[in-house]
Write a protein that holds these residues in place. Structure first.
Motif, PDB file in Angstrom:
ATOM      1  N   LEU A   1      22.843  -6.406 -46.598  1.00  0.00           N
ATOM      2  CA  LEU A   1      23.189  -7.807 -46.383  1.00  0.00           C
ATOM      3  C   LEU A   1      22.900  -8.427 -45.128  1.00  0.00           C
ATOM      4  N   LEU A   2      22.965  -7.625 -44.112  1.00  0.00           N
ATOM      5  CA  LEU A   2      22.517  -8.040 -42.745  1.00  0.00           C
ATOM      6  C   LEU A   2      21.045  -8.546 -42.809  1.00  0.00           C
ATOM      7  N   LEU A   3      20.304  -7.754 -43.364  1.00  0.00           N
ATOM      8  CA  LEU A   3      18.880  -7.980 -43.432  1.00  0.00           C
ATOM      9  C   LEU A   3      18.370  -9.075 -44.445  1.00  0.00           C
ATOM     10  N   LEU A   4      19.317  -9.324 -45.447  1.00  0.00           N
ATOM     11  CA  LEU A   4      19.244 -10.218 -46.184  1.00  0.00           C
ATOM     12  C   LEU A   4      19.490 -11.786 -45.527  1.00  0.00           C
ATOM     13  N   CYS A   5      20.633 -11.626 -44.674  1.00  0.00           N
ATOM     14  CA  CYS A   5      21.127 -12.756 -43.811  1.00  0.00           C
ATOM     15  C   CYS A   5      19.867 -13.144 -42.909  1.00  0.00           C
ATOM     16  N   ALA A   6      19.153 -12.274 -42.052  1.00  0.00           N
ATOM     17  CA  ALA A   6      18.139 -12.374 -41.344  1.00  0.00           C
ATOM     18  C   ALA A   6      16.959 -13.240 -42.100  1.00  0.00           C
ATOM     19  N   VAL A   7      16.733 -12.503 -43.429  1.00  0.00           N
ATOM     20  CA  VAL A   7      15.502 -13.322 -43.991  1.00  0.00           C
ATOM     21  C   VAL A   7      16.000 -14.783 -44.372  1.00  0.00           C
ATOM     22  N   MET A   8      17.009 -14.799 -44.929  1.00  0.00           N
ATOM     23  CA  MET A   8      17.461 -16.273 -45.162  1.00  0.00           C
ATOM     24  C   MET A   8      17.398 -17.103 -44.057  1.00  0.00           C
ATOM     25  N   LEU A   9      17.980 -16.608 -43.143  1.00  0.00           N
ATOM     26  CA  LEU A   9      17.784 -17.359 -41.480  1.00  0.00           C
ATOM     27  C   LEU A   9      16.409 -17.743 -41.233  1.00  0.00           C
ATOM     28  N   ALA A  10      15.561 -16.936 -41.320  1.00  0.00           N
ATOM     29  CA  ALA A  10      14.111 -17.084 -41.169  1.00  0.00           C
ATOM     30  C   ALA A  10      13.459 -17.956 -42.144  1.00  0.00           C
TER      31      ALA A  10
ATOM     32  N   GLU B   1      25.325 -23.346 -35.447  1.00  0.00           N
ATOM     33  CA  GLU B   1      26.450 -23.306 -36.504  1.00  0.00           C
ATOM     34  C   GLU B   1      25.768 -22.748 -37.864  1.00  0.00           C
ATOM     35  N   VAL B   2      24.396 -23.117 -38.127  1.00  0.00           N
ATOM     36  CA  VAL B   2      23.919 -22.555 -39.481  1.00  0.00           C
ATOM     37  C   VAL B   2      23.991 -20.827 -39.215  1.00  0.00           C
ATOM     38  N   VAL B   3      23.818 -20.429 -38.093  1.00  0.00           N
ATOM     39  CA  VAL B   3      23.936 -18.792 -37.910  1.00  0.00           C
ATOM     40  C   VAL B   3      25.132 -18.153 -38.171  1.00  0.00           C
ATOM     41  N   ILE B   4      26.108 -19.096 -37.451  1.00  0.00           N
ATOM     42  CA  ILE B   4      27.518 -18.550 -37.753  1.00  0.00           C
ATOM     43  C   ILE B   4      27.964 -18.693 -39.271  1.00  0.00           C
ATOM     44  N   GLY B   5      27.480 -19.629 -39.966  1.00  0.00           N
ATOM     45  CA  GLY B   5      27.870 -20.055 -41.161  1.00  0.00           C
ATOM     46  C   GLY B   5      27.195 -18.936 -42.138  1.00  0.00           C
TER      47      GLY B   5
ATOM     48  N   THR C   1      28.006 -13.624 -45.050  1.00  0.00           N
ATOM     49  CA  THR C   1      27.825 -12.248 -45.295  1.00  0.00           C
ATOM     50  C   THR C   1      29.149 -11.469 -44.997  1.00  0.00           C
ATOM     51  N   LEU C   2      30.031 -11.718 -44.127  1.00  0.00           N
ATOM     52  CA  LEU C   2      31.256 -11.087 -44.094  1.00  0.00           C
ATOM     53  C   LEU C   2      32.132 -11.575 -45.154  1.00  0.00           C
ATOM     54  N   LEU C   3      32.008 -12.670 -45.874  1.00  0.00           N
ATOM     55  CA  LEU C   3      32.960 -12.818 -47.016  1.00  0.00           C
ATOM     56  C   LEU C   3      32.561 -12.238 -48.237  1.00  0.00           C
ATOM     57  N   ALA C   4      30.931 -12.264 -48.177  1.00  0.00           N
ATOM     58  CA  ALA C   4      30.515 -11.398 -49.395  1.00  0.00           C
ATOM     59  C   ALA C   4      30.701  -9.740 -49.294  1.00  0.00           C
ATOM     60  N   MET C   5      30.628  -9.404 -48.022  1.00  0.00           N
ATOM     61  CA  MET C   5      31.164  -7.770 -47.889  1.00  0.00           C
ATOM     62  C   MET C   5      32.592  -7.606 -48.402  1.00  0.00           C
ATOM     63  N   THR C   6      33.451  -8.598 -47.769  1.00  0.00           N
ATOM     64  CA  THR C   6      34.691  -8.216 -48.310  1.00  0.00           C
ATOM     65  C   THR C   6      34.883  -8.417 -49.678  1.00  0.00           C
TER      66      THR C   6
END
Length: 540
Positions: A53-62, A232-236, A241-246
């Motif tokens: 999920l963290l990798l997916l988050c980084a890819v989405m940000l990029a 703000e985008v990064v924090i979002g 990601t944390l919500l999806a993990m939960t």
């Protein structure tokens, strides 16, 4: 009293023994599996998915940064696509004279107006081959792009759009943007541009080349890269990601609950790990896998035990039919003789027949008793009850019980000199007495009249060695490995007579000594006699 169905009793006894062994084996065998300490499956799954999920988050940000930049470039180019043509159409003076040379005053005036309208663009004047002739830049000490060459092939499509729009059609609507052209500044990367012809379309004298995303605009964009909006985008994305993990953790916990309950039931069935020696590791699946492996091994062991039990049962039935048939036939023969002849038989003969029948009944009873005793030992249903006692005193008591029988046979039965040790041992006194009885009984049975049977005690370190020696027929060396087997007999033993031995005495001795973790040793020579020795631990 003789059982009416000895075979059925034996089968029931074997079945009970197998059940007891299987129960003890299932309750005591530990589950072992290499690995880390136990963790629930949903936690382990979450720990595996979290990096993804963290990798997916980084890819989405990029991707977000890339496509937002591309979208901004496309929007800027689409809005300013006709800027070069507009400047050419509204420029009061010509930028190039008839000889193709740039008008310096016109370029300065153009630079002033463009910088006032849109300071982010950079205006260049090119010749027909794409070479920079003039520009409207404030170089501020930087390298002059005059003389640099621009590859016009990259931006020819823009000229086609310009021609279409000049003719009144919307050519830019179907154009895929952004289109990148060379940036004339030395060392710059390709950039979005606007392009227009200078002069007639059939014989252009040059091109007005406008870089829409100039250095000033790029500096502003680089500054905005670390703006609050991006943070703000990064924090979002992190919060998403944390919500999806939960949510995933809750879902996995709910989905794996039946598996956790099954694992808990398995642990409860096998008992607490601190008491039963169960080594749990991994997750629920690892524990269940280890349990299945242990179950497979148990099933294989049980099949092996069943095969061994079936083999022993067949051997037992064969030996029982052989050993019990002889005394039963003798009893039947003598009793029939007494009944048939009735009063015709002499009283002395009648009494002799009845005594012989009674002796065979006693022999039959002893064999049945030995049979059931050995069966209990084989089934593991006999547990030694350890107590501390004086071994020399036990030997004296056993010798006293056999003195009369030895005298009747003409055999000397004694305790060797130096065997009156007062050392105490820890063992089951009843089982050890049974061992001594069987050994002395065997020695007396195979020792001829005039022979000798001796018992001896000897201290050897932490052990007290007990030996029973005789001067009897002895055993051939090739038969020594088999003397403790059930129903084992040699031709020499058979020659002595069917009443000589049931074939179970030494087997019982071996099982009892195994329960005491004692090693039994045999030395024998034909016509010289036999010596059987075993050891018991001294009492602390």
């Amino acid at each position: 009293m003789i059982p009416r169905d000895l075979n059925q009793a034996r089968v029931l006894l074997d079945a009970q023994a197998q059940y007891d062994q299987a129960t003890a084996y299932a309750q005591n065998r530990p589950i072992r599996d290499a690995g880390s300490s136990w963790q629930p499956l949903h936690i382990r799954a979450a720990l595996v998915i979290l990096p993804m999920l963290l990798l997916l988050c980084a890819v989405m940000l990029a991707l977000l940064r890339h496509y937002s930049a591309q979208s901004a470039l496309e929007s800027s180019q689409r809005m300013n696509l006709g800027l070069a043509r507009y400047i050419i159409e509204h420029q009061p003076t010509r930028l190039l004279d008839g000889s193709g040379q740039p008008d310096g005053a016109a370029m300065k005036e153009l630079a002033l107006h463009v910088m006032m309208i849109n300071p982010s663009v950079e205006v260049y004047l090119l010749d027909a081959g794409g070479k920079v002739l003039a520009h409207a830049l404030d170089l501020a000490g930087g390298p002059d792009p005059v003389g640099q060459r621009v590859d016009l092939a990259k931006v020819r499509r823009l000229l086609a759009v310009e021609s279409a729009e000049s003719a009144g059609s919307s050519g830019s609507a179907d154009l895929r943007l952004p289109i990148f052209g060379d940036d004339p500044r030395p060392g710059s990367s390709p950039n979005i541009v606007s392009l227009a012809l200078v002069g007639a379309s059939h014989a252009p004298t040059g091109y007005l080349y406008i870089v829409l995303n100039g250095q000033q605009q790029q500096s502003v964009t680089a500054t905005l890269a670390n703006s609050n909006t991006l943070r703000e985008v990064v924090i979002g994305l992190i919060l998403a990601t944390l919500l999806a993990m939960t949510v995933m953790l809750i879902a996995l916990r709910k989905l794996t609950r039946p598996l956790r309950e099954l694992t808990g039931e398995l642990r409860d069935f096998r008992g607490d790990t601190s008491d039963s020696g169960v080594a749990e590791s991994g997750d629920e699946i690892s524990i269940l896998r280890a349990a299945v492996r242990a179950m497979q091994q148990r099933i294989a062991d049980q099949f092996k035990r069943l095969e061994d039990s079936d083999s022993q049962r067949r051997e037992l039935l064969s030996n029982i039919s052989h050993d019990l048939r002889t005394p039963l036939s003798s009893i039947q023969g003598y009793m029939e003789t007494v009944l048939v002849r009735g009063e015709q038989i002499d009283h002395a003969v009648r009494a002799q027949h009845l005594k012989t029948a009674l002796r065979h009944v006693a022999l039959l009873g002893r064999r049945i008793s030995d049979l059931f005793e050995l069966s209990k030992l084989d089934a593991g249903r006999v547990e030694p009850k350890y107590e501390v006692f004086c071994l020399a005193e036990l030997l004296q008591d056993v010798l006293q019980n056999y003195q009369l029988s030895a005298q009747q046979r003409g055999i000397v039965l004694n305790l060797s000199a130096g065997s009156h040790l007062k050392t105490r041992v820890s063992a089951d006194i009843a089982l050890i007495e049974r061992v001594l009885q069987n050994l002395i009984d065997n020695a007396l049975r195979y020792t001829p009249s005039g022979g000798e049977v001796s018992l001896a005690l000897q201290a050897q370190g932490p052990l007290i060695q007990i030996s029973v020696s005789d001067t009897g027929t002895g055993i051939a060396i090739e038969h020594l490995p088999h003397i403790f087997e059930r129903y084992w007999r040699t031709d020499e033993i058979e020659a002595i007579g069917p009443e000589a031995n049931s074939g179970l005495g030494l087997a019982i001795v071996k099982r009892i000594l195994d329960l005491h973790s004692s090693v039994v040793r045999v030395q024998s020579e034909l016509s010289r006699g036999t010596r059987i020795e075993f050891g018991l631990l001294r009492a602390v």
